[in-house]
Design a protein around this motif. Sequence first.
Motif, PDB file in Angstrom:
ATOM      1  N   VAL A 245       0.404  -1.049   0.455  1.00  0.00           N
ATOM      2  CA  VAL A 245      -0.219  -0.009  -0.019  1.00  0.00           C
ATOM      3  C   VAL A 245       1.000   0.975  -0.197  1.00  0.00           C
ATOM      4  CG1 VAL A 245      -2.191  -1.086   1.704  1.00  0.00           C
ATOM      5  CG2 VAL A 245       0.010  -0.029   2.656  1.00  0.00           C
ATOM      6  N   LEU A 246       2.318   1.082  -0.094  1.00  0.00           N
ATOM      7  CA  LEU A 246       3.028   2.810  -0.167  1.00  0.00           C
ATOM      8  C   LEU A 246       3.128   3.428  -1.856  1.00  0.00           C
ATOM      9  CD1 LEU A 246       5.487   3.501   1.195  1.00  0.00           C
ATOM     10  CD2 LEU A 246       7.360   2.320  -0.455  1.00  0.00           C
ATOM     11  N   PRO A 247       2.508   4.383  -1.460  1.00  0.00           N
ATOM     12  CA  PRO A 247       2.477   5.350  -2.978  1.00  0.00           C
ATOM     13  C   PRO A 247       4.193   5.361  -2.942  1.00  0.00           C
ATOM     14  CG  PRO A 247       1.486   6.502  -0.305  1.00  0.00           C
ATOM     15  CD  PRO A 247       2.519   5.018  -0.587  1.00  0.00           C
ATOM     16  N   ARG A 248       2.998   5.022  -5.219  1.00  0.00           N
ATOM     17  CA  ARG A 248       4.999   5.558  -5.530  1.00  0.00           C
ATOM     18  C   ARG A 248       5.443   6.800  -5.740  1.00  0.00           C
ATOM     19  NH1 ARG A 248       3.157   4.821 -11.493  1.00  0.00           N
ATOM     20  NH2 ARG A 248       5.035   4.118 -11.564  1.00  0.00           N
ATOM     21  N   GLY A 249       4.543   7.954  -5.464  1.00  0.00           N
ATOM     22  CA  GLY A 249       4.969   9.087  -4.526  1.00  0.00           C
ATOM     23  C   GLY A 249       6.556   8.884  -3.389  1.00  0.00           C
ATOM     24  N   ARG A 250       5.921   8.400  -3.000  1.00  0.00           N
ATOM     25  CA  ARG A 250       6.614   8.202  -1.229  1.00  0.00           C
ATOM     26  C   ARG A 250       7.763   7.411  -1.823  1.00  0.00           C
ATOM     27  NH1 ARG A 250       4.716   9.717   3.935  1.00  0.00           N
ATOM     28  NH2 ARG A 250       3.455  11.147   3.360  1.00  0.00           N
ATOM     29  N   ILE A 251       8.207   6.411  -2.719  1.00  0.00           N
ATOM     30  CA  ILE A 251       9.154   5.679  -3.296  1.00  0.00           C
ATOM     31  C   ILE A 251      10.377   6.850  -3.793  1.00  0.00           C
ATOM     32  CG2 ILE A 251       9.923   4.022  -4.694  1.00  0.00           C
ATOM     33  CD1 ILE A 251       9.081   2.777  -2.450  1.00  0.00           C
ATOM     34  N   ASP A 252       9.532   7.799  -5.083  1.00  0.00           N
ATOM     35  CA  ASP A 252       9.887   8.845  -5.217  1.00  0.00           C
ATOM     36  C   ASP A 252      11.120   9.366  -4.706  1.00  0.00           C
ATOM     37  OD1 ASP A 252       9.642   7.200  -8.073  1.00  0.00           O
ATOM     38  OD2 ASP A 252       7.941   9.327  -8.553  1.00  0.00           O
ATOM     39  N   GLU A 253      10.066   9.526  -3.177  1.00  0.00           N
ATOM     40  CA  GLU A 253      10.652  10.947  -2.042  1.00  0.00           C
ATOM     41  C   GLU A 253      11.559  10.327  -1.222  1.00  0.00           C
ATOM     42  OE1 GLU A 253       6.273  12.494  -0.175  1.00  0.00           O
ATOM     43  OE2 GLU A 253       7.702  11.462   0.838  1.00  0.00           O
ATOM     44  N   ALA A 254      11.540   9.422  -1.548  1.00  0.00           N
ATOM     45  CA  ALA A 254      13.128   8.103  -0.752  1.00  0.00           C
ATOM     46  C   ALA A 254      14.063   8.551  -2.165  1.00  0.00           C
ATOM     47  CB  ALA A 254      13.118   6.997  -0.261  1.00  0.00           C
ATOM     48  N   ILE A 255      13.577   8.198  -3.194  1.00  0.00           N
ATOM     49  CA  ILE A 255      15.193   8.521  -4.009  1.00  0.00           C
ATOM     50  C   ILE A 255      15.493   9.566  -4.133  1.00  0.00           C
ATOM     51  CG2 ILE A 255      15.321   8.165  -6.433  1.00  0.00           C
ATOM     52  CD1 ILE A 255      12.951   5.902  -6.951  1.00  0.00           C
TER      53      ILE A 255
ATOM     54  N   ALA B 271      -2.471  11.723  11.004  1.00  0.00           N
ATOM     55  CA  ALA B 271      -2.372  12.839  10.299  1.00  0.00           C
ATOM     56  C   ALA B 271      -3.448  13.078   9.911  1.00  0.00           C
ATOM     57  CB  ALA B 271      -1.297  12.486   9.069  1.00  0.00           C
ATOM     58  N   ASP B 272      -4.129  14.264   9.425  1.00  0.00           N
ATOM     59  CA  ASP B 272      -5.120  14.735   8.723  1.00  0.00           C
ATOM     60  C   ASP B 272      -5.933  13.858   7.877  1.00  0.00           C
ATOM     61  OD1 ASP B 272      -5.970  16.575  10.514  1.00  0.00           O
ATOM     62  OD2 ASP B 272      -5.174  18.032   8.854  1.00  0.00           O
ATOM     63  N   SER B 273      -4.225  12.872   6.555  1.00  0.00           N
ATOM     64  CA  SER B 273      -5.005  11.611   5.747  1.00  0.00           C
ATOM     65  C   SER B 273      -3.798  11.290   5.128  1.00  0.00           C
ATOM     66  CB  SER B 273      -5.664  13.498   4.421  1.00  0.00           C
ATOM     67  OG  SER B 273      -5.563  11.989   3.219  1.00  0.00           O
ATOM     68  N   GLN B 274      -4.161  10.228   4.905  1.00  0.00           N
ATOM     69  CA  GLN B 274      -2.869   9.655   4.265  1.00  0.00           C
ATOM     70  C   GLN B 274      -3.132   8.893   3.101  1.00  0.00           C
ATOM     71  OE1 GLN B 274       0.047   9.762   5.816  1.00  0.00           O
ATOM     72  NE2 GLN B 274       1.034   8.684   5.247  1.00  0.00           N
ATOM     73  N   ASP B 275      -1.822   8.709   1.781  1.00  0.00           N
ATOM     74  CA  ASP B 275      -2.166   8.709   1.070  1.00  0.00           C
ATOM     75  C   ASP B 275      -1.944   6.969   1.333  1.00  0.00           C
ATOM     76  OD1 ASP B 275      -3.302  11.199  -0.612  1.00  0.00           O
ATOM     77  OD2 ASP B 275      -0.961  10.854  -1.210  1.00  0.00           O
TER      78      ASP B 275
END
Length: 368
Positions: free
Chosen positions: A72-82, A276-280
């Motif tokens: 369930v890890l969003p692709r955007g979070r992977i890009d942040e880590a990269i 958090a108010d919301s999470q992706d």
Amino acid sequence: MKYVDEFRDPAAVRALISEIETALTAVDDAKKPLQIMEVCGGHTHAIFRFGLDKLLPQAIEFVHGPGCPVCVLPRGRIDEAITIANHSDTILCSYGDAVRVPGERGSLLDAKANGADVRIVYSPLDALKLAQAHPDKQVVFFAIGFETTAPATAITLLQARALKVANFSVICHHITIGPPLKAILDDPQVRLDGLIAPGHVSMVVGQQIYQFIVDDYDKPVVTAGFEPIDFLTALLGVIKQIASGQPSVENAYKRAVNDAGNSAAQEAMEQVFELADSQDWRGLGAIEHSGLQLNGAFRSFDAKLRFGLVSAQIEEPEGCACANVLRGLAKPGDCPLFGSQCTPQQPIGALMVSSEGACSAYYQYRQL
């Protein structure tokens, strides 16, 4: 029971299968096949590894849930880590499965191949030790997972603050188990008759967190361990509740789970995190109050703030059916990419990467 073989005893398995078949005779035929969601990917792998789906009657259909944190890890979070890993003065630390999950710009493993300092660790404490050993580097831990792994991150941050380790931070993507289950149960396309709750999360949060499923949705919930006897015992409990029309929250994993959970782990989380108010969520979109973020006292350890990152939502690759599998609307074999373009060696979707992913289980044990 003392030894794992006792939880895999063939005679005990056959006896439980027989009890399940008997219990099913008391269920209204109009409800069959029963749609039972095993929330945790660990249960999915147990079902296929031990062939439980082959032993059970066709009146039971398993629906694979969203209980795999890597899936369930969003692709955007992977890009942040990269992005963070590509900084020359940074060491990016992650659990093993997460380094292979593809984002829009490849995976952390790809970043490592291109020169980024990406290291696999077994614990956030390992990352903290690296920060102490390399004071000239920024050491960032990619903190993912449900309430199962959140206490380890919390304890590490408490220690980092006490030791005044200034070059340590975390990308915080810890999530909670209740809100995604509510989102799935609210989905009119999803039909569920009962749920088998994850044993790992339940050890931390206890049983009371699932009570809303009974109160608001009139569905039975039974917590299970990960061996065949554990899982079949929980499944039998779900079917008996369906037959009786009296749903409840039941514990079939009492050697590890109690009603209240682990108070020490909960206290550590309360000191460090806030909702958090919301999470992706990959496949589920944004869900209110479903994620944990660092509270004000620990905001200085937030890698997103330290590196000035802005979150972005990135669509799934064309043809990828991970979203529907996570929502219980499809099986891995329904995906046009499964087993051809998307394999464990060259994964396109997260469910093929994780050791708890449904696609990984199908590929390893039930190639279609």
